[in-house]
Design a protein around this motif. Structure first.
Motif, mmCIF file in Angstrom:
data_model
loop_
_atom_site.group_PDB
_atom_site.id
_atom_site.type_symbol
_atom_site.label_atom_id
_atom_site.label_comp_id
_atom_site.label_asym_id
_atom_site.label_seq_id
_atom_site.Cartn_x
_atom_site.Cartn_y
_atom_site.Cartn_z
ATOM 1 N N ARG A 89 0.841 -1.204 0.000
ATOM 2 C CA ARG A 89 0.000 0.000 0.000
ATOM 3 C C ARG A 89 0.875 1.253 0.000
ATOM 4 O O ARG A 89 1.985 1.236 0.531
ATOM 5 C CB ARG A 89 -0.884 0.026 1.252
ATOM 6 N N PRO A 90 0.353 2.355 -0.535
ATOM 7 C CA PRO A 90 1.121 3.603 -0.486
ATOM 8 C C PRO A 90 1.333 4.038 0.971
ATOM 9 O O PRO A 90 0.393 3.988 1.768
ATOM 10 C CB PRO A 90 0.226 4.609 -1.212
ATOM 11 N N ALA A 91 2.552 4.460 1.278
ATOM 12 C CA ALA A 91 2.846 4.886 2.646
ATOM 13 C C ALA A 91 1.912 6.016 3.089
ATOM 14 O O ALA A 91 1.552 6.107 4.256
ATOM 15 C CB ALA A 91 4.304 5.328 2.754
ATOM 16 N N GLU A 92 1.499 6.877 2.133
ATOM 17 C CA GLU A 92 0.622 7.999 2.499
ATOM 18 C C GLU A 92 -0.709 7.538 3.091
ATOM 19 O O GLU A 92 -1.398 8.310 3.736
ATOM 20 C CB GLU A 92 0.291 8.892 1.293
ATOM 21 N N ASP A 93 -1.089 6.280 2.815
ATOM 22 C CA ASP A 93 -2.361 5.783 3.373
ATOM 23 C C ASP A 93 -2.242 5.400 4.845
ATOM 24 O O ASP A 93 -3.259 5.196 5.523
ATOM 25 C CB ASP A 93 -2.838 4.545 2.592
ATOM 26 N N MET A 94 -1.011 5.257 5.343
ATOM 27 C CA MET A 94 -0.833 4.720 6.694
ATOM 28 C C MET A 94 -1.461 5.569 7.807
ATOM 29 O O MET A 94 -1.997 5.020 8.769
ATOM 30 C CB MET A 94 0.661 4.474 6.984
ATOM 31 N N PRO A 95 -1.424 6.911 7.731
ATOM 32 C CA PRO A 95 -2.070 7.671 8.814
ATOM 33 C C PRO A 95 -3.576 7.387 8.906
ATOM 34 O O PRO A 95 -4.153 7.480 10.001
ATOM 35 C CB PRO A 95 -1.811 9.133 8.431
ATOM 36 N N GLN A 96 -4.215 7.033 7.801
ATOM 37 C CA GLN A 96 -5.640 6.691 7.846
ATOM 38 C C GLN A 96 -5.846 5.237 8.273
ATOM 39 O O GLN A 96 -6.710 4.938 9.074
ATOM 40 C CB GLN A 96 -6.302 6.934 6.484
ATOM 41 N N ILE A 97 -5.017 4.339 7.736
ATOM 42 C CA ILE A 97 -5.184 2.915 8.063
ATOM 43 C C ILE A 97 -4.942 2.670 9.548
ATOM 44 O O ILE A 97 -5.741 2.034 10.229
ATOM 45 C CB ILE A 97 -4.209 2.052 7.231
ATOM 46 N N THR A 98 -3.841 3.197 10.059
ATOM 47 C CA THR A 98 -3.502 2.885 11.455
ATOM 48 C C THR A 98 -4.491 3.536 12.421
ATOM 49 O O THR A 98 -4.775 2.984 13.475
ATOM 50 C CB THR A 98 -2.055 3.300 11.794
ATOM 51 N N SER A 99 -5.056 4.683 12.039
ATOM 52 C CA SER A 99 -6.035 5.293 12.940
ATOM 53 C C SER A 99 -7.321 4.480 12.968
ATOM 54 O O SER A 99 -8.066 4.507 13.943
ATOM 55 C CB SER A 99 -6.325 6.746 12.543
ATOM 56 N N ARG A 100 -7.586 3.726 11.911
ATOM 57 C CA ARG A 100 -8.803 2.902 11.878
ATOM 58 C C ARG A 100 -8.631 1.582 12.620
ATOM 59 O O ARG A 100 -9.609 0.973 13.038
ATOM 60 C CB ARG A 100 -9.195 2.611 10.430
ATOM 61 N N ILE A 101 -7.386 1.112 12.728
ATOM 62 C CA ILE A 101 -7.194 -0.170 13.409
ATOM 63 C C ILE A 101 -7.655 -0.063 14.850
ATOM 64 O O ILE A 101 -8.267 -0.958 15.393
ATOM 65 C CB ILE A 101 -5.722 -0.614 13.326
ATOM 66 N N CYS A 102 -7.390 1.074 15.454
ATOM 67 C CA CYS A 102 -7.777 1.223 16.842
ATOM 68 C C CYS A 102 -8.713 2.400 16.986
ATOM 69 O O CYS A 102 -8.339 3.535 16.741
ATOM 70 C CB CYS A 102 -6.552 1.428 17.710
ATOM 71 N N GLY A 103 -9.962 2.133 17.374
ATOM 72 C CA GLY A 103 -10.943 3.200 17.564
ATOM 73 C C GLY A 103 -10.765 3.916 18.888
ATOM 74 O O GLY A 103 -11.515 4.819 19.223
ATOM 75 N N VAL A 104 -9.779 3.503 19.672
ATOM 76 C CA VAL A 104 -9.609 4.092 21.002
ATOM 77 C C VAL A 104 -8.719 5.331 20.958
ATOM 78 O O VAL A 104 -9.060 6.376 21.490
ATOM 79 C CB VAL A 104 -9.041 3.053 21.989
#
Lengths: 158, 493
Positions: free
Chosen positions: B56-71
Motif C-alpha cells: 500500500r502507499p505509505a501515504e495511506d498509513m495515517p488513515q489505516i492505522t487510525s482505523r485499526i484502533c478506535g480508542v
C-alpha cells in the motif's frame, strides 16, 4: 417518535464490519423514515449519537459461541454491564445509564441485533463467506424491527 | 463473585479485565498449597497487520492505522504522519508543527479525562474497597456529583467537535500529511480553540482538585498507592524536549533507571539499537525490553531490562513540566511520593491528571500563538523514500511507527511498537506480585481480585492495538488453574 439505527464495528477486522454493512444496506432500504449511523467509534463516543432518540436499534458483531452468521436479538437490559464478549456493545448499557443520569433524553427502547462472527482478529477487509451470506438476513430482520416501530409511530400519530 | 470462596488449590483467570479497552484475560496458577505460583495476562492476537500494509502507499498509513484502533486514533495518525515526514526527509513548517501539537494536546486532554473519570474512576474515585455494584460510571457520578459528570462530558464534546471541524472525522482524520498538515487555521476556528483551551485549563485545575479531595485526603487510598503490592522498580521511558521536560508530540526518547539516573537519550530513528522484544509462550503480546541490558526475565530492578511507559513513566524521565501549573503539580507529586523516580504503579492516576493539566496549558499556548494562522503549513516532499520512523507519546505511552518502502513509496515492511506493549512486562510483574500478595491457601474474594485488576487498570492498557487489537470496551476474565492446568475457578465480570 424518533428512530435511530446504529451500526457498530471495525471495517478492517473482517466480520467485525458486519454491523456497518447491515446498517448501510438498511439506510438504502429505509430511506428517510429513520436515521441510520454506521460508526467505527465505540464506548462513550456513542453517547452524542443516541441522545434525543426514542427508539434505538444497535447492529453489531458478536462472539457468543454459536454458528457463524447466527442472529442474536436482545434488549439492552439483558446485557450485563461489562460482561459480554462483544467489544462494542459492552459499554452501551453504561453509556445509556450515564446519559440518563446526566439528564439527557435517552432512547426508551433499545434493541440489539447481533450477528455471530467467524473472524474478528484478522486485519483484512471483507466479510467471511458465512457472514456475507448472513448479512442480507440481518438486513431483513432489522427492517422488520424498524417497520414495527414505524407502525407504532403511525398508530400514535396517525 | 461476592463472598470468599475456598477452592481446591490451584488456578484463577481474570478474563476479561473490566472496563478495559480490548479483551484481557488474567490467568493465575496456584501451587499445591493454594498459593500463587505464577500469574499471567493474555490478550487475543490481532493478525495480519504486516500483510495488510505491504504494497500500500505509505501515504495511506495515517488513515489505516487510525482505523485499526478506535480508542486512540489520533495518536496513531500523528505517529504515522511523523514517520512519513522522516520517510520523505521533509521538515514541516513551524505553523504545521504547532497545529499538529495543538490538536494532539486537545486529544490528550479529552482522552485523559475519559480515563481518569470513567475508566480509572471506579477504582480511585469510587474507591478500591467499594461494593462491586458501585464500581462503575454511575458510582463515579454519585461520588463527584452530576454537575461534575456533566462538565466532563461537555468538555470532551467541545474538544472533539473542534477537532472534527479542523481534522475531519475522528476515526478517519484528514489532517497530517508528510511535510505538514492538510489545511490552514482560520481566525474564527482559532478563536474557538482559544476559548475552549481556557476552559480546558480550568477543567484541568478542577480535576486536580477532585483528585486532591477524593484521593489524597483519604489515608486509605494513599496507603494503597504506597503499598508494596503496587510497587515495581523498573526503568522508565518517555519523550522529552531539549530541556528534558515532558512532551507528547516531539523530542528525544529518554530512559532513566530505577535509581532515576539517565540510562539513554536517543532519537527514535535508532530505536532498534535500544529496544528489543521478548516473546513468551503464554501471551501473544511481545514484551519490549532495553536491548543494552538484555532480557533478564520478569523481574524489576536496575539490572533488569524491563521498562515502563505512560503517565508516571513520563514524569519519571522528565526534569519537570514545561507549563507553570502542571509543573507545580509535578513538584507536589514528587515531594509527596518520595522523589523521582516514583515506583508506585497507582500513582499513574495522579500523573495522568497532571498531564491533563499540562496538555490543557500547552493547548492554550498554541491556540493563542499567532503563527498557527500562517498560510505556510506544508513543505512538499521531494526525496525518494526508503525508511521512516516516527514517535509520539500516546496517552498510554511511547508509540513508534516504522515503515520501509520501495522507491515509489509502497510499503515493504511495517512495524509498530504500541504504547500498551511498553508496559506489558511491568504489568505482568505487577499482576504476579499483586496476586501473590493477595491470594493465599486458595482463598480468593471479589475485593482481592479487584486489586489484582487494579494493578492492570492503572496503566489504562488498551489491547485494541497492543496485540495489534480490538477497539472498544471489553470485559475481563480471571481463570484459576491448579498445577495440572485444570480450571478450578473462573470469574467473569
Amino acid at each position: 417518535m424518533r428512530i435511530l439505527v446504529l451500526g457498530l464495528g471495525n471495517s478492517l477486522l473482517r466480520d467485525d464490519a458486519v454491523g456497518l454493512v447491515v446498517a448501510e444496506a438498511l439506510r438504502d432500504r429505509a430511506g428517510p423514515s429513520v436515521d441510520v449511523i454506521a460508526t467505527e467509534e465505540s464506548g462513550l463516543s456513542l453517547l452524542d449519537y443516541v441522545v434525543g432518540y426514542d427508539r434505538l436499534l444497535v447492529i453489531d458483531a458478536v462472539k457468543a459461541g454459536s454458528a457463524p452468521g447466527t442472529l442474536h436479538e436482545f434488549d439492552v437490559g439483558d446485557i450485563r454491564w461489562a460482561s459480554t464478549a462483544n467489544p462494542h456493545a459492552t459499554g452501551l448499557p453504561e453509556v445509556l445509564a450515564l446519559g440518563s443520569a446526566l439528564g439527557s433524553k435517552m432512547p426508551g427502547e433499545v434493541r440489539v441485533l447481533a450477528v455471530e462472527a467467524q473472524e474478528i482478529y484478522e486485519i483484512k477487509e471483507g466479510l467471511t463467506p458465512a457472514l456475507a451470506a448472513a448479512a442480507p438476513l440481518a438486513v431483513d430482520r432489522a427492517w422488520e424491527i424498524v417497520q414495527g416501530w414505524i407502525a407504532d409511530r403511525q398508530e400514535r400519530h396517525p | 463473585m461476592s463472598e470468599t470462596t475456598r477452592t481446591n488449590p490451584r488456578s484463577i483467570v481474570i478474563d476479561p479485565i473490566t472496563r478495559l479497552e480490548g479483551h484481557g484475560k488474567i490467568e493465575i496458577f496456584l501451587d499445591e498449597k493454594g498459593d500463587v505460583e505464577h500469574a499471567y495476562f493474555q490478550v487475543p492476537e490481532l493478525r495480519g497487520f504486516e500483510q495488510f500494509t505491504v504494497g500500500r502507499p505509505a501515504e495511506d498509513m495515517p488513515q489505516i492505522t487510525s482505523r485499526i484502533c478506535g480508542v486512540c486514533p489520533m495518536a496513531h495518525h500523528m505517529a504515522s504522519t511523523k514517520a512519513l515526514d522522516d520517510l520523505y526527509k521533509v521538515d514541516p513548517p513551524p505553523a504545521a508543527k504547532k497545529l499538529r501539537e495543538m490538536i494532539y494536546a486537545a486529544f490528550t486532554v479529552e482522552d485523559h479525562a475519559l480515563h481518569f473519570y470513567f475508566l480509572g474512576g471506579p477504582d480511585f474515585v469510587v474507591g478500591p474497597t467499594a461494593p462491586k455494584a458501585e464500581r462503575n460510571i454511575l458510582g463515579v457520578l454519585g461520588k463527584v456529583g452530576l454537575e461534575t459528570g456533566g462538565r466532563v462530558i461537555a468538555m470532551r464534546r467541545e474538544l472533539r467537535t473542534l477537532m472534527q471541524q479542523f481534522c475531519g472525522k475522528i476515526i478517519h482524520p484528514v489532517f497530517g500529511l508528510p511535510g505538514g498538515v492538510a489545511k490552514g487555521m482560520t481566525k474564527e476556528l482559532q478563536e474557538s480553540f482559544a476559548a475552549a483551551a481556557g476552559r480546558a485549563v480550568e477543567f484541568g485545575q478542577f480535576t486536580l482538585q477532585v483528585f486532591d479531595d477524593i484521593v489524597l485526603k483519604n489515608k486509605g487510598y494513599v496507603d494503597l498507592i504506597l503499598s508494596d503490592a503496587f510497587t515495581q522498580k523498573t526503568h522508565y521511558m518517555g519523550l522529552v524536549d531539549a530541556r528534558n521536560k515532558v512532551n507528547f508530540y516531539d523530542g528525544s526518547i529518554r530512559v532513566v533507571n530505577a535509581d532515576g539516573k539517565e540510562f539513554a537519550n536517543f532519537k527514535v530513528q535508532s530505536y532498534l539499537d535500544h529496544i528489543a522484544e521478548h516473546v513468551a509462550p503464554w501471551s501473544y503480546i511481545k514484551f519490549p525490553y532495553l536491548k543494552k541490558i538484555g532480557w533478564k526475565g520478569f523481574v524489576d530492578g536496575v539490572d533488569s531490562g524491563v521498562y515502563s511507559v505512560a503517565p508516571l513513566a513520563r514524569l519519571n524521565v522528565a526534569d519537570g513540566m514545561a507549563t507553570p501549573l502542571a509543573n507545580e503539580a509535578y513538584q507536589k507529586l514528587m515531594s509527596t511520593l518520595g522523589g523521582r523516580p516514583v515506583h508506585h504503579t497507582l500513582a499513574n492516576h495522579w500523573a495522568r491528571v497532571i498531564e491533563l493539566l499540562y496538555a490543557a496549558e500547552r493547548l492554550k499556548e498554541l491556540a493563542n500563538d499567532p503563527e498557527i494562522l500562517s498560510p505556510t503549513f506544508r513543505t512538499l516532499p521531494t526525496a525518494t523514500p526508503t525508511v521512516g520512523v516516527g514517535v509520539v507519546e500516546a496517552p498510554r505511552g511511547t508509540l513508534i511507527h516504522h515503515y520501509e518502502t520501495d522507491e515509489k513509496g509502497l510499503i515493504t515492511k511495517a512495524n509498530l511498537i504500541v504504547a500498551t506493549q511498553g508496559n506489558s512486562a511491568r504489568m505482568a510483574i505487577g499482576i504476579d506480585k499483586a496476586a501473590r500478595g493477595l491470594i493465599h491457601g486458595g482463598k480468593v474474594d471479589d475485593g482481592l481480585l479487584n486489586q489484582v485488576e487494579m494493578a492492570f487498570r492503572a496503566y489504562d492498557p488498551c489491547h485494541g492495538c497492543g496485540t495489534h487489537a480490538l477497539p472498544g470496551q471489553a470485559p475481563v476474565v480471571v481463570t484459576i488453574r491448579d498445577r495440572t492446568g485444570r480450571v478450578i475457578q473462573e470469574i467473569r465480570r
